[in-house]
Design an enzyme around this catalytic site. Sequence first.
Site, short mmCIF file in Angstrom:
data_model
loop_
_atom_site.label_atom_id
_atom_site.label_comp_id
_atom_site.label_asym_id
_atom_site.label_seq_id
_atom_site.Cartn_x
_atom_site.Cartn_y
_atom_site.Cartn_z
N GLU A 1 -21.84 -5.44 -13.97
CA GLU A 1 -21.25 -4.19 -14.43
C GLU A 1 -22.35 -3.21 -14.85
OE1 GLU A 1 -18.88 -4.83 -17.96
OE2 GLU A 1 -17.92 -2.86 -17.84
N LYS B 1 -12.73 0.87 -13.44
CA LYS B 1 -12.31 -0.19 -14.37
C LYS B 1 -11.01 0.20 -15.06
CE LYS B 1 -14.32 -3.03 -18.12
NZ LYS B 1 -15.54 -3.20 -18.95
N CYS C 1 -15.35 -6.76 -15.15
CA CYS C 1 -15.37 -7.44 -16.45
C CYS C 1 -13.97 -7.64 -17.05
CB CYS C 1 -16.30 -6.68 -17.40
SG CYS C 1 -17.07 -7.77 -18.65
#
Lengths: 542, 542
Positions: free
Chosen positions: A46, A114, A150
């Site tokens: 990330e 994300k 993540c």
Amino acid sequence: MTEAVTVVMGQIDPVVGDIDGNVHRIIKAAEQAKDQFHADIIVFPEMTLLGYPPEDLLLRNGLYPQIEQALGKLCDELNDIVCVVGYPMMDDLGERFNMAAWIHKGTIKASYIKQNLPNYSVFDEQRYFTEGHQPCVIEYKGIRFGLLICEDIWKISPCTQAKEAGAEVILNLNASPFSEEKHQDRIATLQRRVDEIKRPIIYVNQVGGQDDLVFDGGSFAISSTGEVMVQSPQFEKALTAVKLEKQVDSVEVMQGEQAQIFHGEARIYEALKLGVYDYVSKNGFPGVLLGLSGGIDSALTLAIAVDALGADKVEAVMMPFRYTADISKEDAAKQAETMQVSYHTVPIEPMYEAFEQSLAPLFAGKSEDLTEENLQARIRGTLLMALSNKNGKMVLATSNKSEVSVGYSTLYGDMVGGFSPLKDVPKTLVYRLAKYRNSLSPVIPERVITRPPSAELRPDQVDQDSLPDYDVLDEIIRLFVKQDKTPQQIIELGFDPEEVNKVIRLINVSEYKRRQSAPGIKITQRAYGRDRRYPITSRYSE
Amino acid sequence: MTEAVTVVMGQIDPVVGDIDGNVHRIIKAAEQAKDQFHADIIVFPEMTLLGYPPEDLLLRNGLYPQIEQALGKLCDELNDIVCVVGYPMMDDLGERFNMAAWIHKGTIKASYIKQNLPNYSVFDEQRYFTEGHQPCVIEYKGIRFGLLICEDIWKISPCTQAKEAGAEVILNLNASPFSEEKHQDRIATLQRRVDEIKRPIIYVNQVGGQDDLVFDGGSFAISSTGEVMVQSPQFEKALTAVKLEKQVDSVEVMQGEQAQIFHGEARIYEALKLGVYDYVSKNGFPGVLLGLSGGIDSALTLAIAVDALGADKVEAVMMPFRYTADISKEDAAKQAETMQVSYHTVPIEPMYEAFEQSLAPLFAGKSEDLTEENLQARIRGTLLMALSNKNGKMVLATSNKSEVSVGYSTLYGDMVGGFSPLKDVPKTLVYRLAKYRNSLSPVIPERVITRPPSAELRPDQVDQDSLPDYDVLDEIIRLFVKQDKTPQQIIELGFDPEEVNKVIRLINVSEYKRRQSAPGIKITQRAYGRDRRYPITSRYSE
């Protein structure tokens, strides 16, 4: 059945803010992945281009053109391999996103935003980012890859969404910091996810220390049946190949490298070593120095520093006073010799006397108290800082979590230092780590481990004069700080009410000291610092 | 036309964590509102029961039963008046909400969940709370009141939603911290809101210092045409009546009290006084002490401390060395005498010599550098801390924002202290504040203001040897820190490229010092601390 596709997990150490350097790290890793593994795809952690966590650097508008440029450079330079990288993006309205891009043959073929932005514990992502809502699935060599970042993988929805959009394999870019049980948690969580979606997941984590966080790497690939098929090493940079095979109506991860995962004390020791190494090296210090008292905390700190940096980068100073036992001096000298570090002795008596005489008129009629103990600690702190100023080495503070919790340390005294390796290590664990380190090779004199702990700030003082036994103290701290238990709940577990109340009172009134303490390395589920944000001014009690 | 309804703005100072105390403050204020104004309704600030910002106290499960109990007590004790209070709530699923309750005749008749959760600047509300989605409108004495909490009013939607649900007046509970232009911003924002919804708004703010924040109060009521009809005082507790009159098809605010609002230096000086007063008194210190150097920073800090706490609570210490000018000693003594504070002189020569001799073997062959300057500062810090330890008074640090920015201060030296009043005050503003204070009565010797600033750590040193002129320095800092301008953008405004790059480099490398500095009082739109969260380890540049 088509040919196998090779995905390399690019477990690198992006340095926060070092955009050019990170581009270089990415290109180098991609080239190596190509050479070494004939990789088709390389997946990075990330926020690869900026490092993680970048904190308020994300608020600087000047950042985003630099990121654009870096992406352009990656597009230009990476041709024969697909490269999946993380980065921040700002749109025309000034909204920021935490992104991943699929870069191939000179362009960004697909990108993902994300969706789950963690805003708890050490994370503040909702301070910076707007969440995405769309899956990102891209086909390559007959396999459909879904990108996730993540936290997306810690909840079911983005995973299911990717599957529904056709993903046969999930590529998950992470910046997941170390804590004791974290690696097992990651595996257990991903096992739940694959149980839900029946798709393999490739989990790529970054490695390296960043201020109070250590990223332990340990990237892995898990099959659609929940087996860890490929495991990268922990606490070191690594490129690890994951072979994917297209089967009749699915894709599966083949058996691959199985690096050893650390457990118990070894795991924590490695985290501390990496944290110290990266803080010192990324900040460009020529080495470290510390006060070696003959006690267990400085002994362990010295061992970690030498193991992390090498003996030639470490300097130890014994600063004895009238209360320093002979065995303290002997043991400090012995460890310094065993570990082959530069070692000096500077008695603090002359400075102490000068302060005593200068303060005498103002202290007339007042009896000795903590003032005189703190004075010793502050003279030592001042000496260490003078040495640090003169030779450029950074001072390591040696306080452990038990002391930091109850304020059993002197602000501007033994709390002096740029970095505090044991800040999140309770005293009982300090002992276990010392024994573990000695099991590798005996560097800490046995007597340092077996004698009763003492700050040696007055005659015949031992820590347990003013504190409960450390096994009791550490358990009360754990229950109160990590588990947020009320005093009543702790007492009901069988602890002495007076001790519980005393310890909790001390924890509460020591917040002002912690606020001025050096950063340390988070190893528990709740460390002091950004992980636990308490007001100083507070009358709260339970 | 019905009779007028009287709403009292309960501008109190809830103490963080002091739930019982806050209940007492609420009841006392409600009784006074009833007695003094025959109030129908009293409205309190956001999070009244717990104080604001409670930070991670909100994560403690033990908190919520205490809040329930406190609400019960309010229901029991307040009968003749409607009481609108703020508090945190946790539901059965463990979700937390930022709430307001309308309490009347022994029960909560209605409650509201905050919809806009600020998560920028000093705010972290998304770390704790889940947002609400519903309006809350309740009728009382023929008027329909809509409840909103703080940030809700800064965006249009919750306001419009309340209007659409029938609200004729908005009651807005706030915990809005001070910064220079904040009060004008609030009024301008509310004017936009009433322009959109054509309804009057009653804006209730808390007052008081909480760690690095000062809440300036200044509650007000604005008519549906955007006029401030009632204005509470700033920087003090107050109960202020707002009369509402039901008109043909609307409700309007009547003309009421118009307290004076502070401007310019006076406004900032009042904020600093309140911040110091509350940090010291809420944390139970018997007083403060500080090093008085004969320079402008400590002179202003002393003035603020005396004005905030009274001369009998303040102690000043001059710690001269061979580089201390005679005029420094004279001016320090003169100000101490003028302000009638306890004053001591402790020369640092003996301690300095003791350190010098002890360090000589280790410093052999090395020339003098910053080490020796820092040593002087650290001896002074150690002396102040010894005095503080002995008599319980808290040390005030005296660094200003210009120094804090570029690291022109010694860690564990002049940075020593529990609180740092000038931390967010640039040097040019230090001068303006000193002049402002002297315009009230001359307490700072004129020469302190007119002489060139110097740290007096080596012969004939002045600050401008190593720093740009303060007016230039402060402007570069403002552009870089507050406005996030790039170096290039700053240079294009006409600043010297070399100076710009030097200042920015110094700001970037001083993060480690700021991380260990005492909390100060936020007075600008971007203060150091939780308002600006930068990594220490960073290679970012623009």
